[in-house]
Write a protein that holds these residues in place. Sequence first.
Motif, mmCIF file in Angstrom:
data_model
loop_
_atom_site.group_PDB
_atom_site.id
_atom_site.type_symbol
_atom_site.label_atom_id
_atom_site.label_comp_id
_atom_site.label_asym_id
_atom_site.label_seq_id
_atom_site.Cartn_x
_atom_site.Cartn_y
_atom_site.Cartn_z
ATOM 1 N N TRP A 133 3.124 12.786 -0.467
ATOM 2 C CA TRP A 133 4.259 11.869 -0.481
ATOM 3 C C TRP A 133 4.384 11.116 0.839
ATOM 4 N N GLY A 134 3.926 11.746 1.924
ATOM 5 C CA GLY A 134 3.991 11.099 3.236
ATOM 6 C C GLY A 134 3.213 9.789 3.298
ATOM 7 N N ARG A 135 2.252 9.609 2.422
ATOM 8 C CA ARG A 135 1.485 8.356 2.360
ATOM 9 C C ARG A 135 2.322 7.198 1.837
ATOM 10 N N TYR A 136 3.460 7.500 1.242
ATOM 11 C CA TYR A 136 4.305 6.493 0.610
ATOM 12 C C TYR A 136 5.674 6.384 1.278
ATOM 13 N N VAL A 137 5.731 6.695 2.560
ATOM 14 C CA VAL A 137 6.987 6.573 3.301
ATOM 15 C C VAL A 137 7.068 5.174 3.893
ATOM 16 N N GLY A 138 8.211 4.557 3.712
ATOM 17 C CA GLY A 138 8.481 3.239 4.274
ATOM 18 C C GLY A 138 9.924 3.159 4.717
ATOM 19 N N ASP A 139 10.335 1.999 5.097
ATOM 20 C CA ASP A 139 11.719 1.815 5.526
ATOM 21 C C ASP A 139 12.673 2.075 4.364
ATOM 22 N N TRP A 141 8.975 4.097 -3.327
ATOM 23 C CA TRP A 141 8.478 4.677 -2.088
ATOM 24 C C TRP A 141 9.539 5.641 -1.576
ATOM 25 N N PHE A 142 9.205 6.365 -0.536
ATOM 26 C CA PHE A 142 10.151 7.305 0.062
ATOM 27 C C PHE A 142 10.749 6.688 1.312
ATOM 28 N N GLY A 143 12.071 6.678 1.393
ATOM 29 C CA GLY A 143 12.745 6.247 2.608
ATOM 30 C C GLY A 143 12.784 7.371 3.631
ATOM 31 N N LYS A 144 12.714 8.609 3.124
ATOM 32 C CA LYS A 144 12.767 9.778 4.005
ATOM 33 C C LYS A 144 12.293 10.998 3.229
ATOM 34 N N ILE A 145 11.571 11.863 3.923
ATOM 35 C CA ILE A 145 11.233 13.176 3.380
ATOM 36 C C ILE A 145 11.873 14.194 4.300
ATOM 37 N N GLY A 146 12.832 14.936 3.769
ATOM 38 C CA GLY A 146 13.548 15.920 4.576
ATOM 39 C C GLY A 146 13.017 17.316 4.345
ATOM 40 N N GLY A 147 13.819 18.310 4.681
ATOM 41 C CA GLY A 147 13.416 19.701 4.522
ATOM 42 C C GLY A 147 13.336 20.124 3.064
ATOM 43 N N SER A 148 14.398 19.831 2.300
ATOM 44 C CA SER A 148 14.425 20.198 0.886
ATOM 45 C C SER A 148 14.778 19.001 -0.008
ATOM 46 N N SER A 149 14.816 17.822 0.584
ATOM 47 C CA SER A 149 15.174 16.640 -0.196
ATOM 48 C C SER A 149 14.290 15.458 0.179
ATOM 49 N N VAL A 150 14.274 14.484 -0.724
ATOM 50 C CA VAL A 150 13.562 13.231 -0.476
ATOM 51 C C VAL A 150 14.484 12.093 -0.877
ATOM 52 N N GLU A 151 14.356 10.992 -0.154
ATOM 53 C CA GLU A 151 15.073 9.775 -0.514
ATOM 54 C C GLU A 151 14.073 8.855 -1.205
ATOM 55 N N ALA A 207 0.826 -1.211 0.000
ATOM 56 C CA ALA A 207 0.000 0.000 0.000
ATOM 57 C C ALA A 207 0.857 1.258 0.000
ATOM 58 N N ARG A 208 2.084 1.161 0.438
ATOM 59 C CA ARG A 208 2.973 2.318 0.498
ATOM 60 C C ARG A 208 3.880 2.428 -0.715
ATOM 61 N N ARG A 209 3.652 1.637 -1.726
ATOM 62 C CA ARG A 209 4.504 1.670 -2.911
ATOM 63 C C ARG A 209 3.727 2.118 -4.145
ATOM 64 N N LEU A 210 4.427 2.855 -4.981
ATOM 65 C CA LEU A 210 3.914 3.159 -6.312
ATOM 66 C C LEU A 210 4.379 2.032 -7.223
ATOM 67 N N HIS A 211 3.549 1.647 -8.163
ATOM 68 C CA HIS A 211 3.898 0.601 -9.129
ATOM 69 C C HIS A 211 3.867 1.236 -10.512
ATOM 70 N N ILE A 212 5.049 1.458 -11.081
ATOM 71 C CA ILE A 212 5.176 2.176 -12.345
ATOM 72 C C ILE A 212 5.697 1.210 -13.413
ATOM 73 N N PRO A 213 4.891 0.921 -14.445
ATOM 74 C CA PRO A 213 5.386 0.071 -15.526
ATOM 75 C C PRO A 213 6.299 0.873 -16.455
#
Length: 174
Positions: free
Chosen positions: A160-166, A105-115, A18-24
């Motif tokens: 994007w916070g809906r897609y944050v995972g480890d 998915w996002f491993g981290k959402i920072g101030g001006s960057s995302v993982e 549920a926390r992942r986007l699936h992009i073909p």
Amino acid sequence: MPRTRTAPRTASSRVTEARRLHIPIALRWGDLDAFNHVNNTSMLKLLEEARVRAFWKAAPGEDAPETAVLESGIDQGVLTLIARQEIEYFAPVPYQRRPLEVQMWFGKIGGSSVEVCYEVFNDPASAERILYARSTAVVVLVDAVSGRPTRVNDEMREIWGRYVGDPLVYAHRR
């Protein structure tokens, strides 16, 4: 039941579907190298294509996931720059007509960057599920005029916070 060939269990395997986007992403013949598999530089371009489809707003009449909130083009005021990218391969990617499935998915959402975390699989309808690669990209939002980092805005953070995972844990890091 289809067999799955995957890498060793890591923290990312706890990220729920549920926390992942699936992009073909379709392969092109030109993505292959002389060894008849997707070249490492082509893999980075395939990940770039998945990232653009996942995060840039669609043109009128096109479909896009809810995470596609970035305006494209330098004239829109915000650039997305890659500050760091790491990739770990598990199996060569042969040419195939069915699209690869890039899960993100996002491993981290920072101030001006995302993982941004990626796992690249063969087509989900395949009899044997194959994990080809995992990757992480640190994407920095930059003001197009000043060249300085700019904050992740509230809309981005909320969606994007809906897609944050480890975050990914790399098995072969030294």
